[in-house]
Design a protein around this motif. Structure first.
Motif, PDB file in Angstrom:
ATOM      1  N   ARG A 104      41.191  22.446  34.847  1.00 19.82           N
ATOM      2  CA  ARG A 104      42.567  22.116  35.213  1.00 19.82           C
ATOM      3  C   ARG A 104      42.985  22.625  36.583  1.00 19.82           C
ATOM      4  O   ARG A 104      42.709  23.756  36.952  1.00 19.82           O
ATOM      5  CB  ARG A 104      43.544  22.609  34.156  1.00 19.82           C
ATOM      6  CG  ARG A 104      43.602  24.083  33.949  1.00 19.82           C
ATOM      7  CD  ARG A 104      44.540  24.463  32.797  1.00 19.82           C
ATOM      8  NE  ARG A 104      44.247  23.712  31.608  1.00 19.82           N
ATOM      9  CZ  ARG A 104      45.182  23.080  30.877  1.00 19.82           C
ATOM     10  NH1 ARG A 104      46.440  23.167  31.181  1.00 19.82           N
ATOM     11  NH2 ARG A 104      44.834  22.390  29.822  1.00 19.82           N
ATOM     12  N   PRO A 105      43.666  21.762  37.329  1.00 19.60           N
ATOM     13  CA  PRO A 105      44.259  22.200  38.588  1.00 19.60           C
ATOM     14  C   PRO A 105      45.543  22.980  38.292  1.00 19.60           C
ATOM     15  O   PRO A 105      46.203  22.740  37.276  1.00 19.60           O
ATOM     16  CB  PRO A 105      44.574  20.888  39.308  1.00 19.60           C
ATOM     17  CG  PRO A 105      44.761  19.893  38.216  1.00 19.60           C
ATOM     18  CD  PRO A 105      43.869  20.336  37.086  1.00 19.60           C
ATOM     19  N   PHE A 106      45.870  23.902  39.166  1.00 26.20           N
ATOM     20  CA  PHE A 106      47.114  24.660  39.033  1.00 26.20           C
ATOM     21  C   PHE A 106      48.064  24.218  40.136  1.00 26.20           C
ATOM     22  O   PHE A 106      47.666  24.074  41.289  1.00 26.20           O
ATOM     23  CB  PHE A 106      46.844  26.166  39.133  1.00 26.20           C
ATOM     24  CG  PHE A 106      45.983  26.684  38.020  1.00 26.20           C
ATOM     25  CD1 PHE A 106      46.491  26.842  36.742  1.00 26.20           C
ATOM     26  CD2 PHE A 106      44.657  27.002  38.242  1.00 26.20           C
ATOM     27  CE1 PHE A 106      45.694  27.311  35.703  1.00 26.20           C
ATOM     28  CE2 PHE A 106      43.849  27.476  37.215  1.00 26.20           C
ATOM     29  CZ  PHE A 106      44.368  27.625  35.944  1.00 26.20           C
ATOM     30  N   PHE A 107      49.319  24.013  39.760  1.00 26.61           N
ATOM     31  CA  PHE A 107      50.322  23.531  40.704  1.00 26.61           C
ATOM     32  C   PHE A 107      51.409  24.559  40.982  1.00 26.61           C
ATOM     33  O   PHE A 107      52.115  24.452  41.971  1.00 26.61           O
ATOM     34  CB  PHE A 107      50.969  22.245  40.163  1.00 26.61           C
ATOM     35  CG  PHE A 107      49.988  21.123  40.024  1.00 26.61           C
ATOM     36  CD1 PHE A 107      49.702  20.304  41.094  1.00 26.61           C
ATOM     37  CD2 PHE A 107      49.324  20.903  38.824  1.00 26.61           C
ATOM     38  CE1 PHE A 107      48.784  19.275  40.981  1.00 26.61           C
ATOM     39  CE2 PHE A 107      48.407  19.875  38.696  1.00 26.61           C
ATOM     40  CZ  PHE A 107      48.135  19.059  39.772  1.00 26.61           C
ATOM     41  N   GLN A 108      51.567  25.510  40.078  1.00 25.76           N
ATOM     42  CA  GLN A 108      52.597  26.533  40.223  1.00 25.76           C
ATOM     43  C   GLN A 108      51.978  27.887  39.912  1.00 25.76           C
ATOM     44  O   GLN A 108      51.110  28.000  39.047  1.00 25.76           O
ATOM     45  CB  GLN A 108      53.753  26.268  39.258  1.00 25.76           C
ATOM     46  CG  GLN A 108      54.434  24.941  39.485  1.00 25.76           C
ATOM     47  CD  GLN A 108      55.414  24.600  38.371  1.00 25.76           C
ATOM     48  OE1 GLN A 108      55.737  25.430  37.537  1.00 25.76           O
ATOM     49  NE2 GLN A 108      55.880  23.374  38.357  1.00 25.76           N
ATOM     50  N   ASP A 166      45.840  26.276  49.044  1.00 30.75           N
ATOM     51  CA  ASP A 166      45.931  24.823  49.168  1.00 30.75           C
ATOM     52  C   ASP A 166      45.641  24.163  47.830  1.00 30.75           C
ATOM     53  O   ASP A 166      46.313  23.220  47.426  1.00 30.75           O
ATOM     54  CB  ASP A 166      44.945  24.336  50.231  1.00 30.75           C
ATOM     55  CG  ASP A 166      45.015  22.843  50.455  1.00 30.75           C
ATOM     56  OD1 ASP A 166      46.136  22.297  50.475  1.00 30.75           O
ATOM     57  OD2 ASP A 166      43.951  22.214  50.617  1.00 30.75           O
ATOM     58  N   LYS A 167      44.631  24.683  47.121  1.00 29.48           N
ATOM     59  CA  LYS A 167      44.224  24.105  45.846  1.00 29.48           C
ATOM     60  C   LYS A 167      43.623  25.201  44.978  1.00 29.48           C
ATOM     61  O   LYS A 167      42.892  26.057  45.476  1.00 29.48           O
ATOM     62  CB  LYS A 167      43.195  22.999  46.096  1.00 29.48           C
ATOM     63  CG  LYS A 167      42.891  22.154  44.909  1.00 29.48           C
ATOM     64  CD  LYS A 167      42.040  20.952  45.298  1.00 29.48           C
ATOM     65  CE  LYS A 167      41.857  20.073  44.085  1.00 29.48           C
ATOM     66  NZ  LYS A 167      41.133  18.862  44.389  1.00 29.48           N
ATOM     67  N   ALA A 168      43.945  25.158  43.681  1.00 29.48           N
ATOM     68  CA  ALA A 168      43.385  26.122  42.729  1.00 29.48           C
ATOM     69  C   ALA A 168      43.032  25.382  41.445  1.00 29.48           C
ATOM     70  O   ALA A 168      43.809  24.562  40.963  1.00 29.48           O
ATOM     71  CB  ALA A 168      44.391  27.231  42.436  1.00 29.48           C
TER      72      ALA A 168
END
Length: 174
Positions: A104-108, A166-168
């Protein structure tokens, strides 16, 4: 880990429609790609192993499950209709709806709190110690100072400002 102004506006518009479908809005990616853009919506539902079985409106038994195809279809229809009415994206676009998945990508920043002790992949905006990409163990999330602490290669601890991420993504491990 900040959304662009366009992505934030789309997130704010989409969130009520997604939640009306009985799922959580995990995050969105808006990727302008020439004449045809991509709007990717990630939805989630906490898995509850102790939940009582429930029969949904389609007559299917649901028991503490995450996201299914039916959820994605429902959200696609709901959000698609809302986007058709409000038309916030100029030009053609593709709408994708899915679960965040195992990686899963993290957005917050808050989303990372549930994954302390797990491996994450980070791509930074500005290099830290001459690197922009890390695979590291997430040690702590500091919401007040808006930073995370990670352990790189099992020995080196770094504090990383969330505004530099930038991305996690979570790194899935068996």
């Amino acid at each position: 880990m900040k959304l662009s102004n366009k992505s934030q506006a789309l997130y704010d518009m989409i969130a009520p429609a997604v939640e009306a479908c009985g799922v959580d809005l995990w995050g969105i990616e808006f990727l302008p790609q020439g004449k045809r853009s991509l709007l990717r919506i990630y939805i989630d539902r906490p898995v509850d192993e102790n939940a009582e079985p429930v029969i949904n409106e389609d007559g299917e038994v649901e028991q503490g499950r995450g996201i299914g195809v039916e959820d994605c279809v429902r959200v696609t229809q709901q959000v698609g209709a809302m986007l058709d009415v409000h038309d916030p994206i100029s030009g053609e676009y593709a709408l994708e709806v899915s679960s965040p998945g195992w990686d899963r990508p993290f957005f917050q920043l808050e989303q990372l709190q549930g994954y302390i002790g797990q491996q994450v992949a980070l791509r930074l905006i500005a290099a830290v110690e001459n690197r922009r990409k890390f695979q590291a163990k997430l040690l702590a999330v500091d919401l007040e100072n808006e930073e995370i602490q990670v352990e790189v290669e099992g020995k080196h601890v770094l504090d990383i400002d969330s505004n530099n991420i930038d991305k996690a993504n979570l790194i899935y491990q068996d």
